[in-house]
Write a protein that holds these residues in place. Structure first.
Motif, PDB file in Angstrom:
ATOM      1  N   PHE B 141     -11.160  25.946  29.864  1.00 10.35           N
ATOM      2  CA  PHE B 141     -11.171  27.004  30.990  1.00 10.35           C
ATOM      3  C   PHE B 141     -10.076  28.026  30.382  1.00 10.35           C
ATOM      4  N   ASN B 142      -9.234  27.713  29.645  1.00 11.30           N
ATOM      5  CA  ASN B 142      -8.137  28.682  29.168  1.00 11.30           C
ATOM      6  C   ASN B 142      -8.243  29.110  27.847  1.00 11.30           C
ATOM      7  N   GLY B 143      -9.533  28.900  27.271  1.00  6.49           N
ATOM      8  CA  GLY B 143      -9.877  29.696  25.816  1.00  6.49           C
ATOM      9  C   GLY B 143      -9.410  28.960  24.851  1.00  6.49           C
ATOM     10  N   ILE B 144      -8.904  27.687  24.978  1.00  8.10           N
ATOM     11  CA  ILE B 144      -8.376  26.867  23.825  1.00  8.10           C
ATOM     12  C   ILE B 144      -9.796  26.259  23.246  1.00  8.10           C
ATOM     13  N   SER B 145      -9.810  26.298  21.961  1.00  3.83           N
ATOM     14  CA  SER B 145     -11.366  25.960  21.415  1.00  3.83           C
ATOM     15  C   SER B 145     -11.116  24.479  21.000  1.00  3.83           C
ATOM     16  N   ALA B 146     -12.287  23.489  21.406  1.00  5.65           N
ATOM     17  CA  ALA B 146     -12.461  22.269  21.068  1.00  5.65           C
ATOM     18  C   ALA B 146     -12.351  21.930  19.626  1.00  5.65           C
ATOM     19  N   SER B 147     -12.742  23.138  18.966  1.00  2.00           N
ATOM     20  CA  SER B 147     -13.028  22.869  17.636  1.00  2.00           C
ATOM     21  C   SER B 147     -11.826  23.505  16.795  1.00  2.00           C
ATOM     22  N   PRO B 148     -11.677  23.172  15.439  1.00  2.00           N
ATOM     23  CA  PRO B 148     -12.579  21.958  14.753  1.00  2.00           C
ATOM     24  C   PRO B 148     -12.042  20.745  15.268  1.00  2.00           C
ATOM     25  N   MET B 149     -13.278  20.020  15.531  1.00  2.00           N
ATOM     26  CA  MET B 149     -13.204  18.786  16.200  1.00  2.00           C
ATOM     27  C   MET B 149     -13.823  17.556  15.404  1.00  2.00           C
ATOM     28  N   ILE B 150     -13.526  16.344  15.294  1.00  2.00           N
ATOM     29  CA  ILE B 150     -14.038  15.400  14.421  1.00  2.00           C
ATOM     30  C   ILE B 150     -14.867  14.422  15.572  1.00  2.00           C
ATOM     31  N   VAL B 151     -15.992  13.875  14.962  1.00  2.00           N
ATOM     32  CA  VAL B 151     -16.823  12.915  15.710  1.00  2.00           C
ATOM     33  C   VAL B 151     -17.101  11.811  14.776  1.00  2.00           C
ATOM     34  N   THR B 152     -16.728  10.818  15.107  1.00  2.00           N
ATOM     35  CA  THR B 152     -17.062   9.450  14.292  1.00  2.00           C
ATOM     36  C   THR B 152     -17.428   8.356  15.001  1.00  2.00           C
ATOM     37  N   ASP B 153     -18.239   7.526  14.196  1.00  2.00           N
ATOM     38  CA  ASP B 153     -18.636   6.099  14.841  1.00  2.00           C
ATOM     39  C   ASP B 153     -17.739   4.995  13.977  1.00  2.00           C
ATOM     40  N   GLU B 154     -18.204   3.688  14.430  1.00  2.00           N
ATOM     41  CA  GLU B 154     -17.630   2.423  13.726  1.00  2.00           C
ATOM     42  C   GLU B 154     -17.961   2.291  12.225  1.00  2.00           C
ATOM     43  N   HIS B 155     -18.937   3.078  11.768  1.00  2.00           N
ATOM     44  CA  HIS B 155     -19.080   2.873  10.398  1.00  2.00           C
ATOM     45  C   HIS B 155     -18.554   4.078   9.618  1.00  2.00           C
ATOM     46  N   CYS B 156     -17.599   4.747  10.373  1.00  2.00           N
ATOM     47  CA  CYS B 156     -17.147   6.093   9.564  1.00  2.00           C
ATOM     48  C   CYS B 156     -17.992   7.043   9.202  1.00  2.00           C
ATOM     49  N   ASN B 157     -19.196   6.943   9.818  1.00  2.00           N
ATOM     50  CA  ASN B 157     -19.876   8.203   9.912  1.00  2.00           C
ATOM     51  C   ASN B 157     -19.243   9.251  10.481  1.00  2.00           C
ATOM     52  N   THR B 158     -18.968  10.543   9.768  1.00  2.00           N
ATOM     53  CA  THR B 158     -18.218  11.572  10.551  1.00  2.00           C
ATOM     54  C   THR B 158     -18.853  12.772  10.656  1.00  2.00           C
ATOM     55  N   ALA B 159     -18.532  13.607  11.478  1.00  2.00           N
ATOM     56  CA  ALA B 159     -18.610  15.015  11.551  1.00  2.00           C
ATOM     57  C   ALA B 159     -17.573  15.749  11.847  1.00  2.00           C
ATOM     58  N   PRO B 190      -7.324  21.101  19.182  1.00  2.00           N
ATOM     59  CA  PRO B 190      -6.091  21.088  18.181  1.00  2.00           C
ATOM     60  C   PRO B 190      -5.420  22.296  19.066  1.00  2.00           C
ATOM     61  N   MET B 191      -4.192  21.985  19.114  1.00  2.00           N
ATOM     62  CA  MET B 191      -3.341  23.196  20.004  1.00  2.00           C
ATOM     63  C   MET B 191      -1.785  22.847  19.848  1.00  2.00           C
ATOM     64  N   THR B 192      -1.136  23.958  20.313  1.00  2.00           N
ATOM     65  CA  THR B 192       0.446  23.826  20.128  1.00  2.00           C
ATOM     66  C   THR B 192       0.770  23.018  21.402  1.00  2.00           C
ATOM     67  N   GLY B 193       2.143  22.874  21.234  1.00  2.00           N
ATOM     68  CA  GLY B 193       2.722  22.192  22.350  1.00  2.00           C
ATOM     69  C   GLY B 193       2.641  23.006  23.559  1.00  2.00           C
ATOM     70  N   ARG B 194       2.943  24.434  23.228  1.00  2.00           N
ATOM     71  CA  ARG B 194       3.241  25.349  24.425  1.00  2.00           C
ATOM     72  C   ARG B 194       1.726  25.628  25.249  1.00  2.00           C
ATOM     73  N   MET B 195       0.724  25.395  24.305  1.00  2.00           N
ATOM     74  CA  MET B 195      -0.569  25.653  24.960  1.00  2.00           C
ATOM     75  C   MET B 195      -0.749  24.616  25.933  1.00  2.00           C
ATOM     76  N   VAL B 196      -0.392  23.221  25.405  1.00  2.00           N
ATOM     77  CA  VAL B 196      -0.312  22.110  26.427  1.00  2.00           C
ATOM     78  C   VAL B 196       0.574  22.127  27.852  1.00  2.00           C
ATOM     79  N   ARG B 197       1.471  22.674  27.466  1.00  2.00           N
ATOM     80  CA  ARG B 197       2.489  22.811  28.686  1.00  2.00           C
ATOM     81  C   ARG B 197       1.736  23.801  29.773  1.00  2.00           C
ATOM     82  N   GLU B 198       1.162  24.852  29.144  1.00  2.00           N
ATOM     83  CA  GLU B 198       0.727  25.744  29.916  1.00  2.00           C
ATOM     84  C   GLU B 198      -0.473  25.580  30.705  1.00  2.00           C
ATOM     85  N   CYS B 199      -1.358  24.671  30.297  1.00  2.00           N
ATOM     86  CA  CYS B 199      -2.609  24.495  30.984  1.00  2.00           C
ATOM     87  C   CYS B 199      -2.924  22.959  31.363  1.00  2.00           C
TER      88      CYS B 199
END
Lengths: 375, 375
Positions: B141-159, B190-199
């Motif tokens: 909602f506050n414009g912080i991007s979800a990415s770069p993000m990691i998706v992983t499974d139990e076989h360590c397949n990742t994206a 991924p975000m800064t502590g300040r962003m976390v505190r703000e929202c």
């Protein structure tokens, strides 16, 4: 050998032929490569024996459904950004590009990228034709991993995919491609020059150019099909190639499903009343004449205009087209026991083993009644 | 505040309650967190005002369909490897973990990871409840991007996924999760502590522990529901919370479809013959009593055992259960105009705007005939 704007038209036609109906639209590919060469000059072309052991090579290709690729074009800088991002992830600079497959746009896209990034492109590829799925190539057969690979679209949405198996990479990449609109670019199979030399299918860019030239610049007085067939027997002296059927397309079923362009079509012969049925999944998979199998993957099945010998991609099939179906035995690298577990008929849901066009022809001749063969 | 093994059971129960039916199975989450704390010790818990401007924070969560998550567990080292890979891509060390949502396993997974990686975990989250889709949180909602993000499974397949919009990230992640068996882990925002505190939504780990404690350790003589409702009015003094319906589950429709656990169920009141219908998509979305809307997202809809007040996840709903449906007004951060474009009823295919449980109750009282209200 060099590839300049003059060669691009021959390459586009020849690659569309070897693309066996798929590999992306050659017109789009040619526009991209032409613009790149105009902007940045001709890329160096390396023959396989010029590739050095410690070269660092990746394959690049358009990926998705060809039916979509002609409507959703490549964005400015898309390919270069994808390569740069993959290099950043790999912490290594790529020193040469190799086409993943020979097919309409997919032999031209690597040339465009090579030109723009001032990298050489290798006169070889991973399939010697086009195939619809990622691991259907000699690199996978030989245990070279597709990942880390990059998937990107025209908005620079990207995914860097790392998987334990190339089949999982295909599943994930297909799912991403579907979400991003079925036209993405991939950079994959990061490998050394030595690996490339050991398993790539050699000379396919120059073969495609020769095929394209035989179609476009046939000797005066000769017919286009004759010129093409002569070329094929010259460049593939050890592989059977022949016309399997001639007729008019009377029915086309086509669907963009499961992330592929899938369908079938029927051709009726002029006069004899015989008919042939072909099925495809991005590429042509199988030809039956009067319900008798005459060609099947991995053998190359190519559909061309009866008059001009211009290749027709699966997306361009139309009712009423007069066509010839040409079969070419697959390169030996695609016919090993290991390779057939990736590209044999069973991989496309057919329940019989691979037989080459030559074997199928010989079996048919054996079984035909004597009176009929005498005619 | 610290979270040790003693607090985990309260947290698991309270988080399952706030998970509004989703957020993953609390039992699984508790096992993982318990083992991590046994192996590596209690993680430090930071209140929002202890988070530093230049902290580097990511959210972690299980992602997929809760119905699958109880059968496909977390692999040894899976979470740490995913975090390490994301850090490598970001070229930056994470200094604190924040739960993406408060929900069954998804408030416990970050604690397990924090413990194993010796990182503090923040007493806050992005939803103040659980939601089924990635961008349904205050960071988006506050414009912080979800990415770069990691998706992983139990076989360590990742994206590693990077997209221009979080909605595209959700589409790609959902598609990958489906291919990998609908139980993956994600590290994102991924975000800064300040962003976390703000929202971020403050204090949700300790609120969950308080709720769990009120259910498990009610004062002698008091009933579990009373203890729970008293706790809710204490920790949410400005947000209405009340019992919406009591009865027996008489029908459950559940399907794992489109990458979610989706369905509906009906509850019949004891005696009065009234019935309530609830729908869910991983989480409970809407309650109607006799076809009249009484609660809808983003307000929290929680289903608990009538006797013990133990929360029941959507996956655990069964015919014959005697339950209470509890509604809690959503945190104000989820009710802004901007937030409702992500988490309002329209986002789940309903064609009416959000009204809080208090508003709906007031409207119902206004419309009720005088004689009825007098009863």
């Amino acid at each position: 050998m060099s590839i300049g704007i003059d060669e691009l038209e021959d390459l586009a036609v020849g690659a569309a032929f070897l693309g066996t109906g798929g590999g992306g639209d050659p017109y789009i590919g040619r526009l991209i490569a032409t613009k790149a060469i105009q902007d940045c000059g001709e890329p160096t072309v390396l023959d396989l024996d010029q590739v050095k052991d410690d070269d660092f090579v990746v394959t690049v290709a358009g990926y998705g459904a060809p039916t979509v690729q002609i409507e959703k074009l490549i964005g400015e800088g898309e390919l270069e950004k994808a390569l740069a991002k993959l290099e950043q992830h790999l912490k290594k600079k790529v020193t040469a590009i190799i086409p993943a497959e020979i097919g309409g746009s997919n032999s031209l896209v690597p040339i465009a990228l090579a030109s723009r990034c001032k990298l050489p492109v290798i006169n070889a590829d991973g399939m010697g034709r086009a195939f619809p799925e990622l691991p259907m190539n000699v690199f996978s057969f030989n245990g070279i991993s597709a990942s880390p690979m990059i998937v990107t679209d025209e908005h620079c949405n990207t995914a860097i995919v790392e998987t334990a198996s190339d089949r999982t990479a295909e599943k994930i990449t297909r799912a991403i491609a579907i979400e991003l609109g079925l036209r993405v670019f991939i950079g994959c199979y990061p490998m050394t020059g030595r690996m490339v030399r050991e398993c790539a299918i050699e000379g396919t860019l120059s073969q495609a150019i020769a095929i394209g030239r035989s179609i476009r610049q046939r000797p005066p007085g000769s017919c286009a099909i004759e010129s093409l067939m002569h070329c094929l027997s010259t460049i593939y002296p050890d592989r059977e190639s022949r016309v399997l059927f001639t007729g008019k397309i009377v029915d086309v079923q086509r669907d963009t499903a499961d992330g592929f362009s899938k369908g079938s079509f029927r051709i009726e012969a002029f006069g004899s009343g015989q008919s042939a049925e072909l099925i495809f999944q991005n590429e042509f998979l199988r030809v039956c004449v009067e319900d008798k199998l005459v060609a099947v993957v991995p053998d190359l099945i190519c559909v061309v205009d009866e008059e001009t010998a211009s290749p027709i991609t699966t997306g361009a099939l139309r009712y009423g087209q007069r066509v010839k179906v040409i079969g070419i035995e697959a390169p030996p690298q695609l016919c090993s026991e290991q390779a057939l577990t990736y590209v044999g008929p069973e991989c496309f849901g057919m329940d019989f083993p691979y037989k080459s066009i030559a074997t199928l022809e010989a079996e048919a001749a054996d079984k035909a009644p004597k009176s009929a063969t005498a005619v």
